[in-house]
Write a protein that holds these residues in place. Structure first.
Motif, mmCIF file in Angstrom:
data_model
loop_
_atom_site.group_PDB
_atom_site.id
_atom_site.type_symbol
_atom_site.label_atom_id
_atom_site.label_comp_id
_atom_site.label_asym_id
_atom_site.label_seq_id
_atom_site.Cartn_x
_atom_site.Cartn_y
_atom_site.Cartn_z
ATOM 1 N N TYR A 474 0.843 -1.195 0.000
ATOM 2 C CA TYR A 474 0.000 0.000 0.000
ATOM 3 C C TYR A 474 0.884 1.254 0.000
ATOM 4 C CZ TYR A 474 -3.974 -2.914 1.257
ATOM 5 O OH TYR A 474 -4.968 -3.851 1.258
ATOM 6 N N ASP A 502 -7.957 -0.458 -2.136
ATOM 7 C CA ASP A 502 -8.476 -0.115 -0.814
ATOM 8 C C ASP A 502 -7.424 0.733 -0.107
ATOM 9 O OD1 ASP A 502 -6.900 -2.387 -0.977
ATOM 10 O OD2 ASP A 502 -7.612 -3.197 0.917
ATOM 11 N N LEU A 503 -7.098 1.844 -0.723
ATOM 12 C CA LEU A 503 -6.037 2.722 -0.195
ATOM 13 C C LEU A 503 -6.690 3.805 0.673
ATOM 14 C CD1 LEU A 503 -2.958 3.162 -0.430
ATOM 15 C CD2 LEU A 503 -3.449 4.858 -2.168
ATOM 16 N N THR A 504 -6.348 3.750 1.944
ATOM 17 C CA THR A 504 -6.992 4.648 2.899
ATOM 18 C C THR A 504 -6.381 6.046 2.842
ATOM 19 O OG1 THR A 504 -7.164 2.708 4.265
ATOM 20 C CG2 THR A 504 -7.705 4.777 5.317
ATOM 21 N N ARG A 509 -0.077 10.149 4.524
ATOM 22 C CA ARG A 509 0.024 9.989 3.072
ATOM 23 C C ARG A 509 -0.336 11.278 2.364
ATOM 24 N NH1 ARG A 509 -3.052 4.221 2.834
ATOM 25 N NH2 ARG A 509 -1.306 2.947 3.481
ATOM 26 N N GLY A 674 0.049 -1.360 6.589
ATOM 27 C CA GLY A 674 -1.191 -0.690 6.187
ATOM 28 C C GLY A 674 -1.562 0.433 7.144
ATOM 29 N N SER A 675 -2.652 1.107 6.806
ATOM 30 C CA SER A 675 -3.072 2.239 7.622
ATOM 31 C C SER A 675 -3.608 1.779 8.984
ATOM 32 C CB SER A 675 -4.141 3.038 6.888
ATOM 33 O OG SER A 675 -5.230 2.207 6.624
ATOM 34 N N THR A 676 -4.110 0.526 9.055
ATOM 35 C CA THR A 676 -4.614 0.037 10.333
ATOM 36 C C THR A 676 -3.461 -0.114 11.323
ATOM 37 O OG1 THR A 676 -6.300 -1.138 9.107
ATOM 38 C CG2 THR A 676 -6.007 -1.790 11.377
ATOM 39 N N GLU A 727 -10.308 -3.458 8.017
ATOM 40 C CA GLU A 727 -11.258 -2.398 7.657
ATOM 41 C C GLU A 727 -12.642 -2.984 7.380
ATOM 42 O OE1 GLU A 727 -8.104 0.878 6.057
ATOM 43 O OE2 GLU A 727 -8.555 -0.866 4.848
HETATM 44 N N1 GLU Z 1 -6.453 0.092 3.460
HETATM 45 C C1 GLU Z 1 -5.227 -0.005 4.193
HETATM 46 C C2 GLU Z 1 -4.225 0.986 3.644
HETATM 47 O O1 GLU Z 1 -4.536 1.697 2.761
HETATM 48 C C3 GLU Z 1 -4.654 -1.392 4.163
HETATM 49 C C4 GLU Z 1 -5.434 -2.384 4.962
HETATM 50 C C5 GLU Z 1 -5.328 -2.187 6.448
HETATM 51 O O2 GLU Z 1 -4.365 -1.563 6.926
HETATM 52 O O3 GLU Z 1 -6.218 -2.707 7.144
HETATM 53 O O4 GLU Z 1 -3.150 1.053 4.119
#
Ligand code: GLU
Length: 914
Positions: A474, A502-504, A509, A674-676, A727
């Protein structure tokens, strides 16, 4: 014939012309050029030619000389020569080079001859009262450049310069750094070097992720430099070049075949009617001078235009002055101290005279002949469109409307194959299955998914083509170098125009890339496994008490029963007359044998009671204590049983992040990078900090490479000992078909997925509009339904009946043990009854001297005859003394009794007794 007549007319024309000219005073204009330059001569010759045709009194001559730029001695010699020839000179135009121009300026100043210049002069170059420079004054020009650069709204850029002189022209631009101090505004300077290979320079710029450049170099080098930039990949859609050369418009950029944004400046308007007319006149005069040339207005350089304005103003000035005075030039020798008396008047009048027409915009001079009014046009080179103008008085004027801007952006997008970076991961992007064996999938046909459909929708609206590029990660910054990876890296390096998956959208960022408006909103949820069906305990009815309690209760039951047996034997109250009517019996009897004692205690603890009760004080005391014990035990059991059975149906221990954080039996993790993961790492909230500590220290790692692996880990980890923080949109997708999974608790945050693009991408607004349109048309919802529901191959949990069962009811499995105990008990009782029955039959056969089978037959017959409710104590005998087999059975106890009576001679049967 026609040609002959034409030539005769020409001869006549020139004869008349010469006659008229000879009758006028002649004035010589000196023109110095750095090299043979036919273009700069054109306006001079053309205007002088036209003037000579119409002027009644003066006849202008041109003394044109070519200089060697570096040779100052020859420069002064040439000036001396032309100033003392014939009747002297009225003014000197040129030359272009700064060095030669300064020498000539000082000579002209001595002779008081107007010196007309058209080149850039440094701020602190020597001043002269007879000099007039048609090139804008250095400070004002620098200021104009700076304002135009500012209007481009670049936050950071690189200035590539060729010479120190060029850099000094950009002094005000460099000062923008101080002006925007504190912001992320950054100006980097790079010197071009000697060349001809500028690729290393562009490679270096590319590595620094810069994409906005001011290029200050000679016009002849521009195309070559840009071509090399293109080879390095620095001339793509999002690259911006600002060319400071005023002649950048003379180049043919079509050879570059680029969609980069190239902006340049000019001092005149190529589309101006006067300019076009002037060019036609130049062409015409060249024709009269015997040069049949076609002039392309696009090729006209700035100095040519400035020369035009300069010559025009000079001729106008002389024209006006000659109305009041006679203009006569005198030859001046360099060896004398002579001056030309008319020179001051001309230069001073030129400074204040309002020009009849100029090609280079407003014209004004200060006392030292420096141009203080002019117009800079900022032009988009590829479309030849003026986007802004700047004048010292009116400052900046943006001339491009927002619609035009948008249109240009869309056109640029349409000319490009938009590179869309994405990441494989269901349901956003997935490799497409072949529709038939051997099908070869290429390009975008290799993939399918929500992201593909989304970009398809946007591409349809904006009418561009695109190509997917799959990347692994990501995007997260390296903790040491701060360098981003994954999709974000692709955008920073300008290797992709868009990134969709699915880029948060995150704050971190957002500092390095731009995002469109969100196309999906979501939050972090917890994916966990539903409790295992196998874990349901059919002996749950035993759970309310621990094993020791069961054991002690059973032991106590036996002890109390035994105690009751002895206590009742000891207490006189329990010894009673066998016949209640007999007040003075010979013997007393006690009904509390061990069997009855057990029955009473059993009846009590089962809350069923018993039909016989003790009468003695101590036995009653014992029984009441047992009742008390039973009351407490059964009440506790009942209450606990209800709670235990309900608990089995209830959710497991975790009901959210708080619960997860407070235990360490169930491990939990996220997607790596990832963003989580970043959410927990950067959170200031104590619960999430605790969770991050737990996650980051757990071995083996609780982080997974992607969501699929996380989901597999949740499923495969026994007893639900792993939960995956994921997510919500993803959770929603997986729980649709993986029925053993469920989402736990509420969202931990709220955010969105966006389409990422390089920072300050010009097309961001257009992408936003397209996403908004798709959202308003309901297409985003349709896409979600398509990829979350319709396109699923696995049966959904609702269809397959694997959904949640009715959780308020107890399943058979929960109470199965009770059924089992009942079944076993009843079975044991039945077996016991059969044994009792067979034993009774055996006793009857012995007592009655019957065969066992006869006795069995008789007893079976009796048992099966359910209408008979009375039983004989012995079989009915017939008159011959044989036993009559009727339907009445014999009670074995009765038989014994009867037999004994028989011995006493009284042969009564039970019926008779009754
Ligand atoms: N959507 C997340 C991101 O853009 C990746 C999935 C997650 O971190 O759960 O980093």
């Amino acid at each position: 014939m026609k040609i002959v007549i034409q030539n005769v007319f020409m001869v006549l024309f020139f004869a008349t012309y010469n006659y008229l000219c000879l009758a006028k005073d002649s004035i010589t204009i000196g023109a110095l050029f750095d090299e043979e330059d036919s273009q700069m001569e054109m306006p001079l010759r053309s205007l002088v030619y036209t003037k000579n045709l119409v002027d009644q009194k003066l006849f202008y001559k041109i003394n044109m000389q070519t200089l060697l730029k570096t040779d100052s001695y020859s420069c002064s010699k040439i000036v001396c020569n032309i100033s003392q020839t014939d009747s002297g000179i009225a003014a000197i135009f040129g030359p272009q080079s700064e060095g030669a121009s300064s020498i000539i300026q000082s000579l002209c100043s001595n002779f008081e001859i107007p010196h007309i210049q058209t080149n850039w002069k440094a701020k602190n170059s020597p001043k002269s009262e007879t000099a007039l420079n048609f090139f804008p004054e250095a400070d004002l020009y620098a200021m104009g450049l700076a304002e135009i650069v500012k209007s481009l709204q670049w936050d950071s850029f690189i200035v590539i310069y060729e010479t120190e002189e060029g850099l000094s022209r950009l002094q005000e631009v460099l000062k923008l750094q101080d002006y925007l101090k504190g912001s992320k505004f950054k100006i980097t300077l790079k010197k071009m070097g000697l060349g001809p290979d500028y690729r290393p320079l562009f490679k270096e710029i590319q590595d620094s992720s810069a994409f906005r450049m001011i290029l200050d170099c000679h016009v002849d080098k521009i195309l070559d430099v840009l071509k090399q930039a293109k080879e390095i990949g620095m001339l793509e859609l999002f690259h911006n070049f600002f060319l400071t050369s005023l002649d950048a418009h003379t180049l043919d950029y079509s050879t570059l075949d680029t969609n980069a944004n190239i902006t340049s400046i000019r001092l005149f308007d190529l589309n101006n009617v006067e300019f076009k007319r002037a060019v036609r006149n130049w062409e015409l005069s060249q024709y009269h001078l015997g040069n049949r040339i076609k002039i392309d207005p696009q090729e006209i350089r700035t100095e040519t235009v400035l020369m035009h304005d300069a010559v025009l103003l000079f001729l106008d000035t002389l024209n006006t002055l000659q109305l009041t005075q006679t203009i006569e030039t005198t030859p001046i020798s360099c060896d004398s101290t002579e001056k030309w008396s008319g020179g001051f008047a001309i230069s001073n009048f030129m400074k204040i005279k309002q020009p009849t027409m100029t090609l280079s915009g407003p014209l004004k001079f200060d006392d030292f002949g420096r141009r203080t009014d002019f117009r800079i046009h900022c032009v988009e080179v590829l479309v030849n469109k003026t986007i802004a103008t700047w004048t010292p008085s009116a400052r900046l004027n943006m001339s491009k409307s927002a619609e035009e801007d948008a249109q240009t952006i869309i056109e640029n997008l349409q000319k490009t194959t938009v590179i869309v970076a994405s990441r494989l991961g269901k349901p956003y992007l997935n490799e497409r299955k072949r529709s038939y064996e051997g099908e070869i999938l290429t390009g975008n046909a290799r993939y399918e998914g929500y992201a593909m459909d989304l970009i398809n929708g946007i591409a349809e609206i904006l009418n561009f083509t695109y190509e997917f590029k799959v990347v692994k990660d990501y995007g997260k910054p390296d903790p040491i170098t701060g360098k981003w990876n994954g999709l974000v890296r692709e955008l920073i390096d300008r290797k992709a125009h868009l990134a969709i998956c699915d880029l948060t959208i995150t704050h971190q960022r957002r500092e390095v890339v731009d995002f469109s408006m969100p196309f999906m909103t979501l939050g972090i949820g917890i994916l966990h496994k539903k409790p295992d069906a196998k874990e349901v305990n059919m002996f749950a009815f035993l759970d309310p008490f621990s094993l020791p309690v069961w054991f002690y209760t059973a032991t106590l039951y036996l002890i109390v029963s035994l105690l009751l047996f002895f206590v009742s034997r000891m207490t006189p109250g329990d010894w009673e007359s066998p016949h209640p009517c007999d007040q003075n019996p010979e013997e007393l009897e006690n009904i509390w044998d061990f069997k009855n004692s057990c029955w009473l205690t059993m009846g009590s603890i089962m809350t069923q009671g018993c039909d016989i009760l003790p009468k003695g004080i101590s036995s009653r005391m014992s029984v009441s204590m047992w009742w008390f014990f039973s009351l407490i035990m059964t009440s506790s059991y009942t209450a606990n049983l209800a709670a235990f059975l309900t608990m089995q149906k209830m959710e497991p221990a975790i009901d959210g992040a708080e619960a997860l954080s407070k235990q360490n039996k169930i491990k939990y993790g996220t997607v790596e990078g990832g963003s989580t993961q970043a959410f927990f790492r950067d959170s200031n909230y104590s619960t999430y900090q605790r969770m991050w500590l737990s996650m980051s220290t757990t071995k083996p790692s609780v982080f997974e490479n992607n969501n699929d692996e996380g989901v597999d880990r949740v499923i495969s980890t026994r007893k639900g000992l792993y939960a995956f923080l994921m997510e919500s949109s993803q959770i929603e997708y997986f729980v649709q078909t993986k029925c053993e999974l469920k989402s736990v608790g509420n969202w931990l945050d709220s955010k969105g997925y966006g389409i990422a693009m390089p920072m300050n991408s010009p097309y961001r607004g257009e992408i936003n509009k397209a996403v908004l349109k798709m959202s308003e048309d309901g297409k985003l919802i349709d896409l979600k339904t398509k990829w979350w529901k319709t396109k699923r191959e696995e049966p959904s949990c609702d269809d397959s009946g694997g959904g949640e069962d009715d959780s308020s009811k107890l399943a058979l499995a929960n109470v199965g043990g009770v059924f089992l105990v009942l079944g076993l008990g009843i079975s044991f009782a039945s077996i016991l009854s059969i044994i009792e029955f067979l034993w009774n039959v055996r006793c009857i056969s012995i007592e009655e001297h019957m065969t066992y089978s006869d006795a069995l037959k008789m007893e079976l017959k009796f048992v099966c005859n359910v209408w008979i409710t009375k039983k004989r104590t012995r079989p009915e005998t017939s008159d011959d003394g044989s036993t009559k087999e009727d339907s009445k059975s014999i009670l074995q106890n009765g038989v014994t009794l009867v037999n004994e009576n028989n011995k006493n001679g009284s042969n009564e049967n039970i019926d008779d007794k009754e």
